[in-house]
Design a protein around this motif. Structure first.
Motif, mmCIF file in Angstrom:
data_model
loop_
_atom_site.group_PDB
_atom_site.id
_atom_site.type_symbol
_atom_site.label_atom_id
_atom_site.label_comp_id
_atom_site.label_asym_id
_atom_site.label_seq_id
_atom_site.Cartn_x
_atom_site.Cartn_y
_atom_site.Cartn_z
ATOM 1 N N VAL A 50 -1.334 -11.922 -2.527
ATOM 2 C CA VAL A 50 -1.935 -11.618 -1.224
ATOM 3 C C VAL A 50 -0.957 -10.833 -0.351
ATOM 4 C CG1 VAL A 50 -2.805 -12.681 0.912
ATOM 5 C CG2 VAL A 50 -3.489 -13.601 -1.320
ATOM 6 N N GLN A 51 0.335 -11.001 -0.583
ATOM 7 C CA GLN A 51 1.350 -10.370 0.252
ATOM 8 C C GLN A 51 1.702 -8.945 -0.201
ATOM 9 O OE1 GLN A 51 1.545 -12.085 2.831
ATOM 10 N NE2 GLN A 51 0.699 -13.918 1.874
ATOM 11 N N LEU A 98 4.471 -3.507 -0.038
ATOM 12 C CA LEU A 98 4.305 -2.047 -0.038
ATOM 13 C C LEU A 98 5.107 -1.379 1.073
ATOM 14 C CD1 LEU A 98 0.513 -1.516 -0.801
ATOM 15 C CD2 LEU A 98 2.463 -0.835 -2.231
ATOM 16 N N GLN A 99 5.353 -2.081 2.171
ATOM 17 C CA GLN A 99 6.121 -1.480 3.270
ATOM 18 C C GLN A 99 7.568 -1.223 2.856
ATOM 19 O OE1 GLN A 99 5.623 -3.160 7.192
ATOM 20 N NE2 GLN A 99 3.472 -3.615 6.802
ATOM 21 N N LEU A 159 -0.415 -2.829 -7.283
ATOM 22 C CA LEU A 159 -0.755 -4.248 -7.385
ATOM 23 C C LEU A 159 -0.634 -4.745 -8.830
ATOM 24 C CD1 LEU A 159 -1.656 -6.866 -6.022
ATOM 25 C CD2 LEU A 159 -4.022 -6.072 -6.261
ATOM 26 N N PRO A 160 -1.140 -4.007 -9.831
ATOM 27 C CA PRO A 160 -0.969 -4.500 -11.209
ATOM 28 C C PRO A 160 0.501 -4.632 -11.621
ATOM 29 C CG PRO A 160 -2.688 -2.819 -11.140
ATOM 30 C CD PRO A 160 -2.024 -2.832 -9.784
ATOM 31 N N VAL A 219 9.818 -7.350 7.093
ATOM 32 C CA VAL A 219 9.028 -7.758 8.252
ATOM 33 C C VAL A 219 8.022 -6.644 8.503
ATOM 34 C CG1 VAL A 219 9.078 -8.229 10.743
ATOM 35 C CG2 VAL A 219 10.868 -9.165 9.251
ATOM 36 N N ASP A 220 6.770 -7.017 8.700
ATOM 37 C CA ASP A 220 5.708 -6.051 8.973
ATOM 38 C C ASP A 220 6.140 -5.123 10.106
ATOM 39 O OD1 ASP A 220 3.286 -4.815 10.013
ATOM 40 O OD2 ASP A 220 2.161 -6.358 8.949
ATOM 41 N N ALA A 221 5.901 -3.830 9.942
ATOM 42 C CA ALA A 221 6.321 -2.836 10.939
ATOM 43 C C ALA A 221 5.825 -3.189 12.338
ATOM 44 C CB ALA A 221 5.833 -1.448 10.527
#
Length: 147
Positions: free
Chosen positions: A21-22, A27-28, A35-36, A87-89
């Motif tokens: 899920v994360q 990706l950031q 994902l695979p 950490v999310d942008a």
């Protein structure tokens, strides 16, 4: 700590499904990781003790995370190694990285580790500043050769 920061909670992200899920956060840091391929790598990492800690907002959305391992090497002794600390942008510079870093320090102490280590991409100067502020230093170059 501001009131906004106090609304965040730390929790371990357990198991393959919760880690998948994360992918949006991973990706950031690694924008080319499909994902695979992420799933394939997690399936290899989890049996070797890979774990993940996340910081979640009041709605339960993950705003930052770090994978980590605990192991031993001759040059470092027993260590906790952070892996893919992100950490999310949208949440950066709000103290979430510090929350994650502090949790990992406590986890390393709980496991009687001698050191904490991590790799930071050479181009990520913001991360370098953060880790220096957190008391990390550069001990060696990490070399690798793509095969």
């Amino acid at each position: 700590m501001s009131n906004h920061q106090m609304s965040f909670k730390l929790a371990e992200i357990q198991g393959l499904e919760q880690m998948l899920v994360q992918h949006r956060l991973i990706l950031q840091l690694n924008p080319l990781l499909s994902l695979p391929r992420y799933e394939e790598m997690l399936r290899q990492m989890l049996p070797n003790g890979y774990r993940m800690i996340g910081v979640f907002d009041e709605a339960g959305s993950c705003a930052g995370l770090s994978g980590f391992w605990i192991n031993t090497k001759l040059y470092s002794g027993k260590y906790l190694e952070a892996d893919n600390f992100v950490v999310d942008a949208a949440y950066r510079s709000q103290g979430l990285g510090k929350l994650l870093s502090d949790w990992m320090l406590q986890e390393a102490q709980r496991h009687h580790c001698d050191t904490i280590m991590l790799d930071a991409y050479t181009s990520n100067s913001a991360a370098h500043r953060f880790y220096f502020r957190e008391g990390f230093h550069i001990k060696s170059y990490h070399f690798y050769k793509s095969l």
